[in-house]
Scaffold this motif. Structure first.
Motif, PDB file in Angstrom:
ATOM      1  N   VAL A  91     -37.541  16.947  32.708  1.00 29.87           N
ATOM      2  CA  VAL A  91     -36.673  16.538  31.610  1.00 29.87           C
ATOM      3  C   VAL A  91     -35.212  16.547  32.082  1.00 29.87           C
ATOM      4  O   VAL A  91     -34.717  17.561  32.600  1.00 29.87           O
ATOM      5  CB  VAL A  91     -36.831  17.489  30.402  1.00 29.87           C
ATOM      6  N   PHE A  92     -34.588  15.421  31.936  1.00 35.82           N
ATOM      7  CA  PHE A  92     -33.195  15.296  32.390  1.00 35.82           C
ATOM      8  C   PHE A  92     -32.271  16.051  31.443  1.00 35.82           C
ATOM      9  O   PHE A  92     -32.380  15.960  30.224  1.00 35.82           O
ATOM     10  CB  PHE A  92     -32.819  13.819  32.464  1.00 35.82           C
ATOM     11  N   ILE A  93     -31.349  16.825  32.023  1.00 41.65           N
ATOM     12  CA  ILE A  93     -30.344  17.509  31.220  1.00 41.65           C
ATOM     13  C   ILE A  93     -28.973  17.063  31.742  1.00 41.65           C
ATOM     14  O   ILE A  93     -28.590  17.383  32.878  1.00 41.65           O
ATOM     15  CB  ILE A  93     -30.459  19.040  31.354  1.00 41.65           C
ATOM     16  N   SER A  94     -28.282  16.334  30.909  1.00 39.87           N
ATOM     17  CA  SER A  94     -26.965  15.853  31.354  1.00 39.87           C
ATOM     18  C   SER A  94     -25.953  16.997  31.318  1.00 39.87           C
ATOM     19  O   SER A  94     -26.222  18.054  30.764  1.00 39.87           O
ATOM     20  CB  SER A  94     -26.498  14.716  30.447  1.00 39.87           C
ATOM     21  N   LYS A  95     -24.785  16.734  31.942  1.00 40.70           N
ATOM     22  CA  LYS A  95     -23.710  17.740  31.922  1.00 40.70           C
ATOM     23  C   LYS A  95     -23.426  18.238  30.521  1.00 40.70           C
ATOM     24  O   LYS A  95     -23.335  19.436  30.262  1.00 40.70           O
ATOM     25  CB  LYS A  95     -22.409  17.119  32.462  1.00 40.70           C
ATOM     26  N   ALA A  96     -23.313  17.263  29.588  1.00 43.97           N
ATOM     27  CA  ALA A  96     -22.964  17.610  28.203  1.00 43.97           C
ATOM     28  C   ALA A  96     -24.045  18.468  27.562  1.00 43.97           C
ATOM     29  O   ALA A  96     -23.766  19.483  26.910  1.00 43.97           O
ATOM     30  CB  ALA A  96     -22.764  16.341  27.389  1.00 43.97           C
ATOM     31  N   GLU A  97     -25.295  18.054  27.805  1.00 43.70           N
ATOM     32  CA  GLU A  97     -26.392  18.841  27.240  1.00 43.70           C
ATOM     33  C   GLU A  97     -26.405  20.245  27.824  1.00 43.70           C
ATOM     34  O   GLU A  97     -26.690  21.226  27.126  1.00 43.70           O
ATOM     35  CB  GLU A  97     -27.720  18.151  27.544  1.00 43.70           C
ATOM     36  N   GLY A  98     -26.118  20.326  29.109  1.00 46.21           N
ATOM     37  CA  GLY A  98     -26.081  21.626  29.773  1.00 46.21           C
ATOM     38  C   GLY A  98     -25.079  22.538  29.111  1.00 46.21           C
ATOM     39  O   GLY A  98     -25.356  23.717  28.849  1.00 46.21           O
ATOM     40  N   LEU A  99     -23.942  21.981  28.789  1.00 45.93           N
ATOM     41  CA  LEU A  99     -22.891  22.773  28.145  1.00 45.93           C
ATOM     42  C   LEU A  99     -23.348  23.221  26.755  1.00 45.93           C
ATOM     43  O   LEU A  99     -23.146  24.376  26.372  1.00 45.93           O
ATOM     44  CB  LEU A  99     -21.599  21.941  28.049  1.00 45.93           C
ATOM     45  N   GLU A 100     -23.992  22.283  26.015  1.00 44.59           N
ATOM     46  CA  GLU A 100     -24.502  22.635  24.682  1.00 44.59           C
ATOM     47  C   GLU A 100     -25.461  23.825  24.770  1.00 44.59           C
ATOM     48  O   GLU A 100     -25.396  24.758  23.981  1.00 44.59           O
ATOM     49  CB  GLU A 100     -25.227  21.432  24.059  1.00 44.59           C
ATOM     50  N   ALA A 112     -17.103  28.976  21.071  1.00 45.80           N
ATOM     51  CA  ALA A 112     -15.790  28.337  21.036  1.00 45.80           C
ATOM     52  C   ALA A 112     -15.057  28.460  22.376  1.00 45.80           C
ATOM     53  O   ALA A 112     -14.239  27.624  22.737  1.00 45.80           O
ATOM     54  CB  ALA A 112     -14.964  28.949  19.922  1.00 45.80           C
ATOM     55  N   LEU A 113     -15.405  29.549  23.104  1.00 41.17           N
ATOM     56  CA  LEU A 113     -14.759  29.762  24.393  1.00 41.17           C
ATOM     57  C   LEU A 113     -15.011  28.614  25.350  1.00 41.17           C
ATOM     58  O   LEU A 113     -14.209  28.331  26.226  1.00 41.17           O
ATOM     59  CB  LEU A 113     -15.273  31.047  25.035  1.00 41.17           C
ATOM     60  N   LEU A 114     -16.176  27.955  25.141  1.00 35.77           N
ATOM     61  CA  LEU A 114     -16.533  26.885  26.064  1.00 35.77           C
ATOM     62  C   LEU A 114     -15.954  25.533  25.645  1.00 35.77           C
ATOM     63  O   LEU A 114     -16.035  24.566  26.388  1.00 35.77           O
ATOM     64  CB  LEU A 114     -18.044  26.764  26.182  1.00 35.77           C
ATOM     65  N   ASP A 115     -15.392  25.488  24.458  1.00 31.18           N
ATOM     66  CA  ASP A 115     -14.908  24.223  23.932  1.00 31.18           C
ATOM     67  C   ASP A 115     -13.886  23.556  24.847  1.00 31.18           C
ATOM     68  O   ASP A 115     -13.916  22.346  25.045  1.00 31.18           O
ATOM     69  CB  ASP A 115     -14.279  24.432  22.548  1.00 31.18           C
ATOM     70  N   TYR A 116     -13.041  24.384  25.433  1.00 28.52           N
ATOM     71  CA  TYR A 116     -11.972  23.778  26.243  1.00 28.52           C
ATOM     72  C   TYR A 116     -12.498  23.173  27.523  1.00 28.52           C
ATOM     73  O   TYR A 116     -11.812  22.450  28.215  1.00 28.52           O
ATOM     74  CB  TYR A 116     -10.859  24.799  26.527  1.00 28.52           C
ATOM     75  N   LEU A 117     -13.767  23.480  27.845  1.00 25.19           N
ATOM     76  CA  LEU A 117     -14.328  22.921  29.072  1.00 25.19           C
ATOM     77  C   LEU A 117     -14.847  21.493  28.887  1.00 25.19           C
ATOM     78  O   LEU A 117     -15.177  20.817  29.843  1.00 25.19           O
ATOM     79  CB  LEU A 117     -15.477  23.793  29.559  1.00 25.19           C
ATOM     80  N   GLU A 118     -14.934  21.082  27.617  1.00 24.34           N
ATOM     81  CA  GLU A 118     -15.584  19.805  27.337  1.00 24.34           C
ATOM     82  C   GLU A 118     -14.926  18.622  28.051  1.00 24.34           C
ATOM     83  O   GLU A 118     -15.607  17.680  28.458  1.00 24.34           O
ATOM     84  CB  GLU A 118     -15.638  19.555  25.826  1.00 24.34           C
ATOM     85  N   ASP A 119     -13.615  18.709  28.240  1.00 20.83           N
ATOM     86  CA  ASP A 119     -12.928  17.591  28.889  1.00 20.83           C
ATOM     87  C   ASP A 119     -13.158  17.576  30.388  1.00 20.83           C
ATOM     88  O   ASP A 119     -13.165  16.529  31.028  1.00 20.83           O
ATOM     89  CB  ASP A 119     -11.426  17.679  28.600  1.00 20.83           C
ATOM     90  N   ASN A 121     -15.922  19.086  32.339  1.00 28.59           N
ATOM     91  CA  ASN A 121     -17.181  19.842  32.412  1.00 28.59           C
ATOM     92  C   ASN A 121     -17.511  20.212  33.858  1.00 28.59           C
ATOM     93  O   ASN A 121     -17.699  19.334  34.699  1.00 28.59           O
ATOM     94  CB  ASN A 121     -18.302  18.981  31.810  1.00 28.59           C
ATOM     95  N   PRO A 122     -17.599  21.512  34.186  1.00 29.93           N
ATOM     96  CA  PRO A 122     -17.896  21.910  35.580  1.00 29.93           C
ATOM     97  C   PRO A 122     -19.390  21.902  35.905  1.00 29.93           C
ATOM     98  O   PRO A 122     -19.787  22.057  37.055  1.00 29.93           O
ATOM     99  CB  PRO A 122     -17.363  23.336  35.637  1.00 29.93           C
ATOM    100  N   LEU A 123     -20.223  21.731  34.874  1.00 33.26           N
ATOM    101  CA  LEU A 123     -21.668  21.802  35.122  1.00 33.26           C
ATOM    102  C   LEU A 123     -22.177  20.527  35.781  1.00 33.26           C
ATOM    103  O   LEU A 123     -21.703  19.432  35.470  1.00 33.26           O
ATOM    104  CB  LEU A 123     -22.425  22.010  33.803  1.00 33.26           C
ATOM    105  N   PRO A 124     -23.146  20.660  36.674  1.00 30.74           N
ATOM    106  CA  PRO A 124     -23.711  19.454  37.291  1.00 30.74           C
ATOM    107  C   PRO A 124     -24.823  18.877  36.386  1.00 30.74           C
ATOM    108  O   PRO A 124     -25.281  19.536  35.464  1.00 30.74           O
ATOM    109  CB  PRO A 124     -24.309  19.985  38.580  1.00 30.74           C
ATOM    110  N   ASN A 125     -25.198  17.639  36.669  1.00 35.88           N
ATOM    111  CA  ASN A 125     -26.401  17.112  36.011  1.00 35.88           C
ATOM    112  C   ASN A 125     -27.617  17.897  36.520  1.00 35.88           C
ATOM    113  O   ASN A 125     -27.631  18.351  37.666  1.00 35.88           O
ATOM    114  CB  ASN A 125     -26.584  15.631  36.342  1.00 35.88           C
TER     115      ASN A 125
END
Lengths: 304, 284
Positions: A91-100, A112-119, A121-125
């Motif tokens: 199952v593919f997990i995109s960067k955005a999904e990973g953050l969610e 909320a602490l992670l909100d500022y990372l949305e722009d 995103n350090p997570l890989p696909n």
């Protein structure tokens, strides 16, 4: 063998059980103990196996992709992995999904602490991959590692291996317990039949003198053994039902675990145990008879 | 075939020989000719019609029979004898002379170390294990200690011997009553053996021996456990059975009895036949 003989011999088998009813009772009792222990072993291993099986299903690995890949490329790679041998699902997990997902893990207070990372995103696909057969865990992981674009794999090899070994250990133990108890049951029934046989020695000798065949002599004892086995099989299934019901009720209450319902294997177990009882009885009677018929098979004058 | 039930019993229903035999002894009657025995060419000076030769074929034949037990006891040495259909033979001798071995060889409880024994067409040297029961159905055995089953009624004790042959309940009921009537115990069918005297118990044993309509009765010291005047009754009964055609071989050591009945006597001493007043006697 003629029908009238068969009817007579079956009757004699039933009579043997009744005439030696205390001996029959004793052997049914011991057989019951053996079969209940067998049943407990079987029920335990069935439940542990099911529980471990569902744990294994949840045991997935996470594959991380290179940052240089676009989302589309990463999705294509995921399908490639999904098509590989021994891979159940990818199952593919995109960067955005990973953050969610990370936010979910942290809970609403800290999300909320992670909100500022949305722009940025350090997570890989990534992709979550589950396997069909955990025996081939290592080789499949190696194969996935070689796929273009995969940077690294987050795997819990230890847990997978442990689950596997526990499962096979329980299966093995169950098998040996059942085998051992089976041998014990055969010995017990053989002993009972030997006692019946000696008490009917005179009768057997007369039967030989008037020209009874070995099988004619053997049949009532086989019937006797079968009966003891079948009775024990039926009663033990009934006993197991109550034991299972009582013990699982408390387990479910205190551990919140769901167990396999008894009705799933009630019929199988009843038939299986009765068949096993019958087989036990026949083997036991053959063992005790063959020795007797071989040694004293032709004699009837020597014994009084 | 010698059917004792067809020759003047006091029972009203007397079926014809063939039907009675088919009913009960079907298997045995049909098997008999399937195992033909061709003895060594007899020294026949003049040609004899085939039928006569067949009827003269002995029921029992011992040719140079030796029996040595594993412990080294020489039970029988070079025994040669013939017993023909319809004979009444006493086998006498001191205990340990070899009488029991003689019986055990007849019933194939033991096999000879050398020589050949033929009983009712079965060669003992080559008899198959599964044919032994068939052989034994051609003989009725009477034991010294009666060998009755104490928990069974007189009727059941006799019926027992027929069940082994797979006889139907109907024919069992019929034949057992015949046999019990012959030995004079028709009215004791429902009694238990323990309620009978020794002589009566042995008569039950006799009824059991003849219920399958055997070719021969083998009685091993049948009067050994019976008081003297009852002994005569037992031998009288055996004589009566013999008169109706059944061969009787009776082992005994009661010389008075043997003298009184004046039949063929085979005397065994130290494992050899020392005397035989029968014309079918020692071949050599």
């Amino acid at each position: 063998m003629k029908l009238s003989s068969i009817r007579y011999l079956i009757g004699e088998g039933f009579k043997n059980v009744w005439v030696h009813r205390f001996m029959s009772l004793a052997s049914v009792g011991v057989l019951l103990a053996c079969m209940v222990m067998m049943g407990v072993a079987i029920l335990l291993s069935v439940n542990v196996d099911t529980a471990l099986g569902s744990l294994q299903d949840q045991n997935a690995i996470v594959v991380f992709y290179s940052d240089e890949m676009t989302d589309e490329q990463a999705q294509i790679v995921t399908t490639t992995i999904a098509d590989m041998d021994n891979v159940k699902d990818a199952v593919f997990i995109s960067k955005a999904e990973g953050l969610e997902r990370q936010k979910e893990v942290l809970g609403s207070d800290y999300a909320a602490l992670l909100d500022y990372l949305e722009d940025d995103n350090p997570l890989p696909n990534a992709a979550q991959v589950t396997f069909e057969d955990l025996e081939q865990f290592d080789s499949t992981v190696l194969a996935i590692e070689k796929v273009q674009g995969v940077t690294h794999i987050n795997e819990q090899r230890d847990i997978a291996a442990k689950l596997n070994s526990i499962r096979s250990m329980i299966n093995n133990a169950g098998f040996w317990i059942v085998a051992l108890l089976f041998v014990i049951s055969v010995a017990i029934v053989a002993n009972t039949i030997r006692i019946t046989m000696f008490s009917r020695k005179r009768e057997i000798n007369i039967m030989k003198a008037v020209g009874a065949t070995d099988s004619f002599i053997r049949v009532p004892f086989m019937i006797e053994g079968m009966l003891l086995g079948i009775i024990s099989g039926a009663i033990s299934t009934g006993l197991l039902y109550f034991i299972y019901k009582a013990s699982t009720a408390s387990i479910e209450k205190s551990f919140g675990m769901t167990v396999v319902p008894f009705s799933d294997f009630a019929i199988k177990m009843l038939l299986g145990f009765m068949l096993m009882g019958a087989v036990t009885g026949v083997i036991a009677s053959l063992i005790s008879m063959s020795k007797y018929l071989r040694h004293e098979g032709s004699e009837f004058n020597a014994i009084t | 075939m010698n059917d004792i039930f067809n020759t003047g019993t006091d029972t009203p229903v007397t079926p014809p020989a063939a039907s009675a035999e088919d009913l009960i002894m079907g298997s045995f009657a049909s098997e008999e000719p399937t195992v033909p025995v061709q003895p060594a060419p007899p020294p026949a000076p003049q040609p004899v019609p085939a039928a006569v030769t067949a009827s003269q074929q002995p029921l029992i034949e011992f040719r140079g029979v030796y029996k040595v037990y594993d412990n080294g006891t020489h039970a029988l040495s070079d025994v040669n004898l013939k017993i023909h259909k319809g004979e009444f033979v006493f086998v006498v001798g001191a205990s340990g002379a070899g009488k029991s071995t003689f019986i055990k060889l007849l019933t194939h409880e033991e096999s000879p170390n050398a020589g050949e024994i033929v009983v009712n067409g079965y060669r003992m040297s080559s008899i198959r294990r599964r044919d032994v029961p068939k052989l034994r159905r051609t003989m009725g055995i009477v034991f010294q200690d009666f060998r009755l089953i104490p928990s069974m009624t007189v009727f059941e004790n006799v019926a027992f011997a027929m069940r082994v042959t797979g006889a139907s309940t109907r024919s069992i009921r019929k034949r057992v009553s015949y046999a019990l009537n012959i030995v004079g115990l028709g009215d004791k069918a429902r009694n238990l053996p323990t309620e009978l005297s020794g002589g009566e118990q042995q008569r039950v044993g006799l009824a059991r021996a003849l219920v399958n309509n055997p070719a021969m009765i083998i009685a091993d010291e049948p009067t050994g456990n019976v008081d003297p005047n009852m002994s005569y009754e037992i031998v009288e009964l055996l004589s009566e059975i013999n008169r109706r055609g059944t061969t009787v071989i009776m082992v005994t050591h009661e010389h008075q009895l043997v003298r009184d009945f004046g039949r063929r006597v085979i005397m065994i001493e130290h494992g050899t036949v020392v005397a035989d007043n029968g014309n079918g006697g020692a071949a050599r």
